[in-house]
Design an enzyme around this catalytic site. Sequence first.
Site, PDB file in Angstrom:
ATOM      1  N   ASP A   1      38.167  48.915  38.887  1.00 13.57           N
ATOM      2  CA  ASP A   1      38.453  49.471  37.741  1.00 13.57           C
ATOM      3  C   ASP A   1      40.031  50.437  38.257  1.00 13.57           C
ATOM      4  O   ASP A   1      39.313  51.128  39.281  1.00 13.57           O
ATOM      5  CB  ASP A   1      37.999  49.242  36.584  1.00 13.57           C
ATOM      6  CG  ASP A   1      39.297  49.491  35.816  1.00 13.57           C
ATOM      7  OD1 ASP A   1      40.548  48.660  35.355  1.00 13.57           O
ATOM      8  OD2 ASP A   1      39.481  50.446  35.140  1.00 13.57           O
TER       9      ASP A   1
ATOM     10  N   GLU B   1      41.048  47.271  42.457  1.00 13.27           N
ATOM     11  CA  GLU B   1      42.515  47.090  41.652  1.00 13.27           C
ATOM     12  C   GLU B   1      43.265  47.806  41.459  1.00 13.27           C
ATOM     13  O   GLU B   1      43.331  48.686  41.129  1.00 13.27           O
ATOM     14  CB  GLU B   1      41.424  47.040  40.346  1.00 13.27           C
ATOM     15  CG  GLU B   1      42.334  46.092  38.716  1.00 13.27           C
ATOM     16  CD  GLU B   1      43.322  47.150  38.040  1.00 13.27           C
ATOM     17  OE1 GLU B   1      44.592  47.011  38.985  1.00 13.27           O
ATOM     18  OE2 GLU B   1      42.646  48.704  37.743  1.00 13.27           O
TER      19      GLU B   1
ATOM     20  N   ASP C   1      42.722  40.679  31.027  1.00 10.27           N
ATOM     21  CA  ASP C   1      44.609  41.735  31.079  1.00 10.27           C
ATOM     22  C   ASP C   1      45.453  40.862  30.400  1.00 10.27           C
ATOM     23  O   ASP C   1      46.220  41.020  29.783  1.00 10.27           O
ATOM     24  CB  ASP C   1      44.624  43.310  31.020  1.00 10.27           C
ATOM     25  CG  ASP C   1      43.256  44.432  31.067  1.00 10.27           C
ATOM     26  OD1 ASP C   1      42.662  43.919  29.996  1.00 10.27           O
ATOM     27  OD2 ASP C   1      42.975  45.324  32.774  1.00 10.27           O
TER      28      ASP C   1
END
Length: 501
Positions: free
Chosen positions: A295, A342, A395
Amino acid sequence: MKRSSGILMPVFSLPSEYGIGCMDEAAYDFVDKLARAGQSYWQVLPMGPTGYGDSPYQSFSTFAGNPYFISLGEFVEKGYLSKEECREACRGMGNGQIAYGQLFQTRLGLLGKAYSCCKDELKRNAGFQTYQKENHFWLQEYGLFMALKEKFGGRGYQEWEGEKIRRHEEDAYQQYMVELEDRVNFYCFLQWTFDRQWKKLKTYANDHGIKIIGDIPIYVSPDSADVWGSPELFQIDEGGKPIGVAGCPPDAFSATGQLWGNPLYRWEEHKKNGYEWWLKRIQKCFEWYDVVRIDHFRGFDEYYSIPYGDKTAEHGKWMPGPGMDLFLALKKELGELPIIAEDLGFLTDSVRKLLKDSGFPGMKVLQFAFDERESSDYLPYHYERNSVVYTGTHDNNTTRGWLKESSKADKDVAVRYMGAGRYASDKTLTKGMILLAMNSVSDLCIIPMQDYLCLSQRARINTPSTLGNNWTWRMKQDAFHDNLCEKIRRITKLSGRLPAE
């Protein structure tokens, strides 16, 4: 990475029997359906114990698994629990949205009863003893952390009674380890059970041609065993409060930025000990996953530091991260690792260079591609093979929800790009977005399960920077039926992503 595809589906969203998705028959059935649909990957979200806001990105430990994912069926089979008491604890949940408050009130009680039935034999269980030894670097500390949270009414460790235990001083640590021995062992038992059940499921998936993609948050929760046990690795003061916290600056999506509140790393301390904590963290991830998605990759190049106590992210500043130094250390100790970066959001030249130097595939999200004001880097003709394309992530809104909530101008760009008729339905356009992603040059394509089901915004998993109504979506029983499997398989074959037989 060969040309292939997979489905994004959180474990908690599986249609399991007792209120939340878990590692039971529903998980094995999902693997079977993935194989039948010609998929090669199952992407799950972080699987740690959920903390503040029920978010898997605010976990009590980066090394622990979520006890809610433990299948109660194992304990029913052994006679430790009855189906009736499991159903009673979950009364009213059904296959609807996850009721975390009810789970918090009932699930640990059920697991505690199962533990009471077997705790004497655990002392002689070779598997349990081996697990404890192999995980000694985090397990006992996590068990004590959770036992202390119980003792002090669930409060964050910065508010525990007694300065010595707040500071993790050895004499207080050992004193409470003796006093709370049974509860510490209970939490160790939960982790052993989670680990056994997950590894069994992962083996089943691998045997059926399905690899697991797991997510690792870049940051940890301020109220975690990680920060409590190793404060020297984080930017916190002597009282345990952060000096600076993580987030993102203001942008087109948020006028005041995103204030995440996670403590930042003291990267110089990590470097001094050869990034030992990160090495252990990544090693643990690869016990559970075949591929790891890291992430917020930008934070390794530069991280955004917001003064602790600020109400918004407007007054933060960019600070240097570890860069390639960290990834070279990982490569030296662990070899070449299948990692997805990411890399979403605004990217600087230095972030692009870090991604290129690492060799990790970055991410492409189609929902970011269609902007009537300017051409977007997320349009498929910009993609390179070494990338992973999504219609949307956890998200994002569902694609059908995104189509409904987009401006007419942005939606028109998507319609024209896909060559769809101006009166095409959102269902048709959702399928068109899936086909765009699957037919792109990206080596890997991941589609959220909600998009294959063509669900509305009510099935959205998370809306960043909000609390409530997140992480609760569950798939209905039999929604992933044989006809849908066949449709997905045809799309997968057409796009050249079907695994070799």
